[in-house]
Design an enzyme around this catalytic site. Structure first.
Site, short mmCIF file in Angstrom:
data_model
loop_
_atom_site.label_atom_id
_atom_site.label_comp_id
_atom_site.label_asym_id
_atom_site.label_seq_id
_atom_site.Cartn_x
_atom_site.Cartn_y
_atom_site.Cartn_z
N GLY A 121 -5.41 -4.39 7.61
CA GLY A 121 -6.43 -3.36 7.78
C GLY A 121 -7.42 -3.53 8.92
N THR A 128 -0.40 1.74 7.01
CA THR A 128 -0.28 0.53 6.19
C THR A 128 -0.15 -0.68 7.08
OG1 THR A 128 1.09 -0.69 4.62
CG2 THR A 128 2.21 0.97 5.93
N GLY A 129 -0.74 -1.77 6.67
CA GLY A 129 -0.67 -3.00 7.47
C GLY A 129 -1.97 -3.77 7.33
N THR A 159 0.85 -1.20 0.00
CA THR A 159 0.00 0.00 0.00
C THR A 159 0.88 1.24 0.00
OG1 THR A 159 -1.81 -1.07 1.13
CG2 THR A 159 -1.55 1.27 1.57
N VAL A 186 -13.18 -4.37 2.35
CA VAL A 186 -12.48 -3.09 2.28
C VAL A 186 -11.65 -2.95 3.55
CG1 VAL A 186 -12.77 -0.58 2.22
CG2 VAL A 186 -14.27 -2.03 0.85
N GLY A 187 -10.40 -2.52 3.38
CA GLY A 187 -9.51 -2.37 4.54
C GLY A 187 -9.58 -0.98 5.14
N1 ASP Z 1 -3.99 -1.66 4.92
C1 ASP Z 1 -4.24 -2.31 3.67
C2 ASP Z 1 -5.53 -3.10 3.77
O1 ASP Z 1 -5.75 -3.75 4.78
C3 ASP Z 1 -3.14 -3.23 3.23
C4 ASP Z 1 -1.73 -2.67 3.28
O2 ASP Z 1 -1.46 -1.70 3.99
O3 ASP Z 1 -0.87 -3.20 2.55
O4 ASP Z 1 -6.26 -3.13 2.82
#
Ligand code: ASP
Length: 310
Positions: free
Chosen positions: A231, A228-229, A177, A206-207
């Site tokens: 979600g 990011t991470g 992301t 949806v994250g």
């Molecule tokens: N946070 C994003 C999600 O959960 C994924 C990511 O950060 O790579 O959709």
């Protein structure tokens, strides 16, 4: 004129130096440098934090190294559904889109939602209709297709899992992301986040990225944050807004507030990942509780960093 700063990320996760070749490392760092420069140049010319984060995220969406725009991961049905959000800390205006397909730059669509509609968040087909109405650029499926991403989907399906991009079973390829936060010379701040979400996601999952307060938030009184991470824990802990609340109600610095959220609150929910943040004085912080986070920052006092690992 106050200090101006931009910080960007390209995702956090299991990113290990031992698993990335020198060439790959150079490619990621180069992409981060290009995006950082796109955003920084806007600030240098006296442009707004909002335009700076847009420029940086568009640059990251346009290459296939990261999980956003062109490089988006596949959902379980073989489609690529993207989410994005943008927020202006000056007036708390915000725009977001979720589960959109074929949009070249979802962050530009989120910006259009913010500036051209009465709404904050548009979803799926409706958001795509809105994009057509406002001539937001779309691309055919081919533009987004990558054999590597498809292989990741097949691997995730075999394991019956929804995978964070950075947990790719192919250790040579890790993506993420993307996001940007900035503070301009006028002391206005903004945040933007864009993602393809998680590989093999289903049921319109949806994250946190497009959810204002969870993955993206900006308020001149406190901070601008892009996360990011994984979600789900980020949504449950309203992560980005929590940093803002700790600053507002407990008078904590950006650094201290982010530290509590990333290294304590998120971990209690098994929330792997990280975030970047700025405050309206131009201070920046980049923090994560995972192995690594693609990240970079630059300010007009000569501070510059481009890093991947811990
Ligand atoms: N946070 C994003 C999600 O959960 C994924 C990511 O950060 O790579 O959709």
């Amino acid at each position: 004129m106050s200090k101006f700063t931009i910080a960007i990320h390209g995702g956090a996760g299991t990113i290990l130096k031992s698993e990335i070749t020198a060439k790959q490392e150079a490619d990621y760092k180069n992409a981060l440098e290009v995006a950082l420069t796109c955003g920084y140049q806007v600030l240098e010319k006296g442009g707004s934090a909002l335009d700076a984060v847009r420029a940086a995220v568009v640059s990251l969406e346009d290459i296939d190294l990261f999980n956003a725009g062109k490089g988006s991961v596949f959902a379980s049905d073989g489609s690529q559904e993207m989410d994005a959000a943008i927020m202006d800390g000056k007036n708390l205006d915000a725009g977001a889109v979720s589960a959109v397909k074929n949009i070249r730059n979802p962050i530009e669509l989120a910006f259009a939602v913010m500036t051209l509609s009465d709404h904050v968040m548009l979803n799926g087909r409706g958001a795509e209709d809105f994009a057509r109405l406002h001539n937001i650029k779309s691309e055919p499926d081919d533009y987004f297709f990558s054999a590597l991403r498809f292989a990741q989907l097949k691997q995730a399906q075999q394991k019956g899992e929804m995978m964070l991009d950075h947990r790719s079973l192919n250790p040579n390829k890790k993506f993420g992301t993307v996001g940007a936060v900035a503070c301009d010379a006028q002391g206005n701040i903004a945040a933007a986040t864009s993602t393809g979400g998680m590989t093999n996601k289903k049921w319109g999952r949806v994250g946190d990225s497009p959810i204002i307060g969870a993955g993206t938030y900006a308020n001149n009184q406190t901070c601008a944050i892009s996360c990011t991470g994984h979600g789900e824990p980020f949504i449950r802990s309203v992560t980005a807004y929590d940093v803002s609340c700790l600053m507002e109600y407990k008078n904590l610095s950006l650094q201290d507030a982010m530290h509590i959220v990333v290294h304590d609150k998120l971990l209690k929910l098994h929330g792997e990942g990280g975030m970047i943040g700025v405050d309206a004085k131009g201070n920046a912080a980049m923090m994560f509780n995972s192995e690594g986070m693609y990240r970079a920052m630059k300010n007009n006092e000569g501070v510059k960093e481009i890093s991947i690992y811990k």
